[in-house]
Design an enzyme around this catalytic site. Structure first.
Site, PDB file in Angstrom:
ATOM      1  N   SER A 146      39.456  33.890 -11.035  1.00 24.15           N
ATOM      2  CA  SER A 146      39.372  32.682 -11.854  1.00 24.15           C
ATOM      3  C   SER A 146      38.585  31.596 -11.118  1.00 24.15           C
ATOM      4  O   SER A 146      38.158  31.785  -9.975  1.00 24.15           O
ATOM      5  CB  SER A 146      40.773  32.173 -12.167  1.00 24.15           C
ATOM      6  OG  SER A 146      41.322  31.604 -10.998  1.00 24.15           O
ATOM      7  N   LYS A 147      38.426  30.479 -11.790  1.00 22.07           N
ATOM      8  CA  LYS A 147      37.715  29.315 -11.224  1.00 22.07           C
ATOM      9  C   LYS A 147      38.280  28.917  -9.873  1.00 22.07           C
ATOM     10  O   LYS A 147      37.564  28.510  -8.970  1.00 22.07           O
ATOM     11  CB  LYS A 147      37.849  28.125 -12.173  1.00 22.07           C
ATOM     12  CG  LYS A 147      36.768  28.132 -13.215  1.00 22.07           C
ATOM     13  CD  LYS A 147      36.579  26.774 -13.812  1.00 22.07           C
ATOM     14  CE  LYS A 147      35.324  26.910 -14.596  1.00 22.07           C
ATOM     15  NZ  LYS A 147      34.821  26.164 -15.475  1.00 22.07           N
ATOM     16  N   ARG A 148      39.595  28.997  -9.782  1.00 20.94           N
ATOM     17  CA  ARG A 148      40.310  28.621  -8.557  1.00 20.94           C
ATOM     18  C   ARG A 148      39.762  29.372  -7.326  1.00 20.94           C
ATOM     19  O   ARG A 148      39.804  28.889  -6.212  1.00 20.94           O
ATOM     20  CB  ARG A 148      41.783  28.969  -8.780  1.00 20.94           C
ATOM     21  CG  ARG A 148      42.766  28.495  -7.781  1.00 20.94           C
ATOM     22  CD  ARG A 148      44.172  28.575  -8.383  1.00 20.94           C
ATOM     23  NE  ARG A 148      44.462  29.922  -8.891  1.00 20.94           N
ATOM     24  CZ  ARG A 148      44.972  30.900  -8.157  1.00 20.94           C
ATOM     25  NH1 ARG A 148      45.229  30.692  -6.887  1.00 20.94           N
ATOM     26  NH2 ARG A 148      45.213  32.084  -8.688  1.00 20.94           N
TER      27      ARG A 148
ATOM     28  N   GLY B 217      36.712  30.196  -6.932  1.00 19.60           N
ATOM     29  CA  GLY B 217      35.292  29.888  -6.756  1.00 19.60           C
ATOM     30  C   GLY B 217      34.397  30.634  -7.721  1.00 19.60           C
ATOM     31  O   GLY B 217      33.181  30.584  -7.618  1.00 19.60           O
TER      32      GLY B 217
END
Ligand code: GLU
Length: 367
Positions: free
Chosen positions: A210-212, A214
């Site tokens: 996920s975005k978390r 990177g």
């Protein structure tokens, strides 16, 4: 390879170009280039409600920035007539039929369903080996809402056939779509392409990426000051390695060394620190003038009159501390480089030694 290789990257413009799709694009690109083949970019925008121009633009921008040039470009929304002909033929041959449906809310509508022959489908996957599916439980699946609105499984098979696609290289999440698509291919008289389903990309803790972690859009990496060649290099290593300790490659080296037969089956771990390290290696490989000019551009946003000699002297200090251009921008904004450029301001009085003569000190300092 005897037949000319044709690969395709067919994103749906329902989101930004993310790192996972970019890897799919890259592997298709590398395989086409190393075989002197054709690489097709096909925008799969049949889902009118979810497809957006903004996403298509972002996908094209990301592909250009990465340097993944295509040889042919198509947009499915412009091919409705072609799909319609196929649907009509399938209905005529009794391989598909119009089905009247009643929804939960008792609204009546009709869809076009594929007449599933309920056979076992088995295909050789370049990465996963022989894959077998029983298609019985798929039932007579829907292939179009009506003659004008074909759905994904149908359009993908028609296009791959019409465009002469020889190799379908795509994410593992599509493996369960393959039996449906092979059934349709048989029904329209298309040959089966070769399939290669790429391993999923996972977070370091093997959870969903996920975005978390990177994993943001490709153009966001551009904005964060990464080099496209570093992203390419890193993406190539998500599921593939050359079998040696070598890790830094240019795109031409990748075209030469990439091997579809050596892709791993297990999930590929996305590691942002590794990407940063690879970016640093590519920064160090840049021709001196290009690197200097880019660094100077960033510095001059805050500091004026940077001579080349001064920049030369400063380069080792800067290069020691950055992995991306974004790191330099942060250093500049945070004032970390101020003392190289801005004279410290202090009042001469502040420098007076206790035991010295006040007037002489001031005179000496202001001379
Ligand atoms: N449009 C599909 C997607 O974006 C393409 C899948 C395929 O490669 O067949 O997932």
């Amino acid at each position: 390879m005897s037949d000319t290789v044709v690969t395709r990257f067919p994103p749906s413009p329902t989101g930004f170009l993310h790192i996972g799709s970019a890897r799919t694009a890259l592997f298709n690109y590398l395989f086409a280039r190393q075989n002197g083949g054709t690489f097709i970019l096909r925008i799969e925008d049949t889902d009118k409600a979810r497809s957006k121009k903004e996403f298509e633009d972002n996908i094209l921008e990301g592909m250009t920035w990465l340097g993944l040039e295509h040889d042919a470009f198509y947009r499915q929304s412009e091919r409705t007539e072609l799909y319609k002909r196929y649907i009509e033929k399938l209905i005529e041959e009794k391989k598909a039929y119009v089905s009247e449906e009643t929804s939960d809310t008792l609204k009546r509508s009709s869809v076009i369903r594929f007449k599933n022959p309920n056979t076992k489908i088995s295909f050789p996957d370049i990465i996963r080996g022989q894959v077998t599916f029983d298609t019985e439980e798929l039932g007579d699946f829907v292939i179009a809402k009506d003659l004008e609105e074909p759905l994904y499984h149908l359009t993908v098979v028609i296009d791959d056939f019409e465009m002469g696609v020889t190799h379908v290289i795509r994410g593992e999440d599509h493996i369960s779509n393959t039996p449906r698509q092979i059934l349709i291919a048989h029904a329209i008289g298309a040959p089966e392409p070769e399939y290669a389903h790429l391993p999923l990309i996972l977070a370091p803790d093997r959870s969903k990426l996920s975005k978390r972690h990177g994993a943001v859009g490709v153009t966001e990496y551009e904005a964060m000051g990464y080099l496209p060649e570093a992203i390419i290099n890193y993406l190539a290593l998500l599921g593939w390695n050359p079998g040696t300790a070598e890790e830094i490659f240019t795109i031409s080296e990748l075209i030469e060394k990439f091997d579809l037969n050596k892709i791993q089956k297990g999930g590929a771990i996305f590691n942002l620190d590794k990407l940063k390290w690879i970016n640093k290696k590519h920064l160090e490989k840049l021709p001196r003038e290009i690197l200097h000019s880019k660094i100077k551009t960033i510095l001059t946003k805050k500091f004026q009159h940077i001579s080349d000699i001064f920049l030369d002297r400063l380069m080792p200090t800067i290069m020691e501390r950055i992995e991306t251009y974004g790191d330099l921008e942060k250093m500049v904004a945070g004032g970390e480089l101020d003392y190289f450029f801005i004279e410290p301001s202090y009042t001469p009085q502040a420098l007076i030694w206790k035991e010295s003569n006040r007037e002489n000190t001031i005179k000496r300092l202001t001379r």
